[in-house]
Design an enzyme around this catalytic site. Sequence first.
Site, PDB file in Angstrom:
ATOM      1  N   ARG A  16       0.860  -1.192   0.000  1.00  0.00           N
ATOM      2  CA  ARG A  16       0.000   0.000   0.000  1.00  0.00           C
ATOM      3  C   ARG A  16       0.887   1.231   0.000  1.00  0.00           C
ATOM      4  NH1 ARG A  16      -3.257  -2.825  -1.661  1.00  0.00           N
ATOM      5  NH2 ARG A  16      -5.331  -3.344  -0.884  1.00  0.00           N
ATOM      6  N   HIS A  73      -0.391  -0.252  -9.679  1.00  0.00           N
ATOM      7  CA  HIS A  73      -1.133  -1.205  -8.838  1.00  0.00           C
ATOM      8  C   HIS A  73      -1.568  -2.422  -9.652  1.00  0.00           C
ATOM      9  CE1 HIS A  73      -3.415  -1.217  -4.786  1.00  0.00           C
ATOM     10  NE2 HIS A  73      -3.301  -2.462  -5.233  1.00  0.00           N
ATOM     11  N   GLU A 123      -2.279   7.580  -4.909  1.00  0.00           N
ATOM     12  CA  GLU A 123      -2.633   6.937  -6.186  1.00  0.00           C
ATOM     13  C   GLU A 123      -4.112   7.037  -6.542  1.00  0.00           C
ATOM     14  OE1 GLU A 123      -1.539   2.811  -5.157  1.00  0.00           O
ATOM     15  OE2 GLU A 123      -3.640   2.269  -5.413  1.00  0.00           O
ATOM     16  N   ASP A 150       4.677  -0.294  -6.913  1.00  0.00           N
ATOM     17  CA  ASP A 150       3.431  -0.683  -7.590  1.00  0.00           C
ATOM     18  C   ASP A 150       2.255   0.092  -7.002  1.00  0.00           C
ATOM     19  OD1 ASP A 150       1.914  -2.332  -9.445  1.00  0.00           O
ATOM     20  OD2 ASP A 150       1.100  -3.333  -7.672  1.00  0.00           O
TER      21      ASP A 150
HETATM   22  P1  NAI Z   1      -1.553 -11.377   4.861  1.00  0.00           P
HETATM   23  O1  NAI Z   1      -2.633 -10.904   5.777  1.00  0.00           O
HETATM   24  O2  NAI Z   1      -1.488 -12.815   4.476  1.00  0.00           O
HETATM   25  O3  NAI Z   1      -0.123 -10.988   5.477  1.00  0.00           O
HETATM   26  C1  NAI Z   1       0.145  -9.751   6.058  1.00  0.00           C
HETATM   27  C2  NAI Z   1       1.250  -9.959   7.097  1.00  0.00           C
HETATM   28  O4  NAI Z   1       1.618  -8.678   7.596  1.00  0.00           O
HETATM   29  C3  NAI Z   1       0.788 -10.816   8.295  1.00  0.00           C
HETATM   30  O5  NAI Z   1       1.704 -11.869   8.525  1.00  0.00           O
HETATM   31  C4  NAI Z   1       0.779  -9.821   9.440  1.00  0.00           C
HETATM   32  O6  NAI Z   1       1.119 -10.411  10.681  1.00  0.00           O
HETATM   33  C5  NAI Z   1       1.850  -8.843   8.972  1.00  0.00           C
HETATM   34  N1  NAI Z   1       1.818  -7.583   9.694  1.00  0.00           N
HETATM   35  C6  NAI Z   1       0.783  -7.010  10.345  1.00  0.00           C
HETATM   36  N2  NAI Z   1       1.190  -5.887  10.959  1.00  0.00           N
HETATM   37  C7  NAI Z   1       2.510  -5.750  10.675  1.00  0.00           C
HETATM   38  C8  NAI Z   1       3.503  -4.810  11.039  1.00  0.00           C
HETATM   39  N3  NAI Z   1       3.231  -3.774  11.850  1.00  0.00           N
HETATM   40  N4  NAI Z   1       4.751  -4.983  10.562  1.00  0.00           N
HETATM   41  C9  NAI Z   1       5.068  -6.034   9.772  1.00  0.00           C
HETATM   42  N5  NAI Z   1       4.170  -6.979   9.415  1.00  0.00           N
HETATM   43  C10 NAI Z   1       2.909  -6.833   9.855  1.00  0.00           C
HETATM   44  O7  NAI Z   1      -1.652 -10.435   3.587  1.00  0.00           O
HETATM   45  P2  NAI Z   1      -1.098 -10.723   2.113  1.00  0.00           P
HETATM   46  O8  NAI Z   1      -2.129 -11.451   1.333  1.00  0.00           O
HETATM   47  O9  NAI Z   1       0.266 -11.289   2.188  1.00  0.00           O
HETATM   48  O10 NAI Z   1      -1.033  -9.235   1.534  1.00  0.00           O
HETATM   49  C11 NAI Z   1      -0.105  -8.282   2.020  1.00  0.00           C
HETATM   50  C12 NAI Z   1      -0.479  -6.916   1.503  1.00  0.00           C
HETATM   51  O11 NAI Z   1      -0.316  -6.893   0.084  1.00  0.00           O
HETATM   52  C13 NAI Z   1      -1.986  -6.577   1.686  1.00  0.00           C
HETATM   53  O12 NAI Z   1      -2.197  -5.979   2.926  1.00  0.00           O
HETATM   54  C14 NAI Z   1      -2.246  -5.605   0.584  1.00  0.00           C
HETATM   55  O13 NAI Z   1      -2.062  -4.287   1.078  1.00  0.00           O
HETATM   56  C15 NAI Z   1      -1.161  -5.891  -0.455  1.00  0.00           C
HETATM   57  N6  NAI Z   1      -1.680  -6.362  -1.738  1.00  0.00           N
HETATM   58  C16 NAI Z   1      -1.318  -5.667  -2.864  1.00  0.00           C
HETATM   59  C17 NAI Z   1      -1.748  -6.091  -4.106  1.00  0.00           C
HETATM   60  C18 NAI Z   1      -1.321  -5.390  -5.361  1.00  0.00           C
HETATM   61  O14 NAI Z   1      -1.905  -5.632  -6.431  1.00  0.00           O
HETATM   62  N7  NAI Z   1      -0.321  -4.524  -5.340  1.00  0.00           N
HETATM   63  C19 NAI Z   1      -2.635  -7.248  -4.244  1.00  0.00           C
HETATM   64  C20 NAI Z   1      -2.905  -7.942  -2.998  1.00  0.00           C
HETATM   65  C21 NAI Z   1      -2.451  -7.496  -1.795  1.00  0.00           C
END
Ligand code: NAI
Length: 327
Positions: A229, A290, A258, A253
């Site tokens: 994000r 994105h 954005e 990305d």
């Molecule tokens: P997920 O929920 O599986 O993993 C997120 C991880 O971040 C978890 O392990 C959580 O414990 C950790 N986390 C929470 N607070 C934190 C902190 N303060 N410091 C470090 N880590 C922390 O989510 P997933 O599926 O891996 O997605 C991650 C991010 O990717 C999403 O939140 C979303 O913003 C982004 N995303 C971007 C996309 C794109 O097209 N550019 C598409 C899909 C997701």
Amino acid sequence: MEKIAFFDTKPYDKEWFDKINKNYEIRYLEGRLRPASVRLAEGCRAVCAFVNDDISAKTIELLAEQGVEVIAMRCSGFNNVDIAAAEGKLRIVRVPAYSPYAVAEHAMGLIISLNRKIHRAYNRTRDFNFSLNGLTGFDLYGKTAGIIGTGNIGRVFIDICRGFGMKVIAYDPYPAEGSGIEYVSTEEIFRNSDIISLHCPLTEQTRYIIDDKAISLMKSSALIVNTSRGKLIDSEALLRALNEKRIGGAALDVYEEESDLFFKDNSDSIVTDDVLSILVSRPNVLLTSHQAFLTEEALRGIAEVTLSNLDDFFAGRELKNEVKSKK
Ligand code: NAI
């Protein structure tokens, strides 16, 4: 047939939802969801929204007044939804995981392009400029990748980095047990990494996790990649560091401002965001709009899970992908 008001529709959304949908009449709308566009959902009990829709308390209140009962987010992040405001008014569901490979592979693609200057080489060779000056990169093999957030996407990215022979260190307040990942503090990540990749959600704790202070700890050759994000990075701090050569480069990305620009063609307008304008002009910045999620597998997964979330809602079943307020 239940009707769904589908906001911010793009051709690839329509293609995949039409392929999978059997149970709903989908009203595809080009505009974003925001207070002024709520009336376009008239007659619908469900709304489908995406990452840059404005799902503030006002939007939620107006939707609920109009009879909308559920918002199906066709994405995993939900930082644009006022979850607390939705409590007791309408339900929010999301797609917690679709292809994590799509995003992780894009992150590695960005790193390779940025490091080996493939984006610049592409432009040069189209003009028959075959000079290699200024295109030197470094081997990823043997270097350190620092990962912030080891959820679905972060863990796939770690596997990819290991495949390149990189050493991986990571930070996550909720370490993945038994994963064999070496967890360290964010400070150690900033100090020791050659590439830093962000895979955490945007929360109060992670907003501007990359700021002046974090960048001041980094190697001057470090590359930052952000596929999570935009607001995880203070863009002005990043620009200052790039100007002063305190950082090697950035592959983005996502961008903190954005929402008015990404996912559409702005080539005929004057973009007045000066930070973005300078960032895109830098040879060591690579920007995509994105698009990390944009693979066929991910689009199929998003359509399937979104529609099955709505099936559960309308059948009165438990909503396994519901987003609830922590308060
Ligand atoms: P997920 O929920 O599986 O993993 C997120 C991880 O971040 C978890 O392990 C959580 O414990 C950790 N986390 C929470 N607070 C934190 C902190 N303060 N410091 C470090 N880590 C922390 O989510 P997933 O599926 O891996 O997605 C991650 C991010 O990717 C999403 O939140 C979303 O913003 C982004 N995303 C971007 C996309 C794109 O097209 N550019 C598409 C899909 C997701």
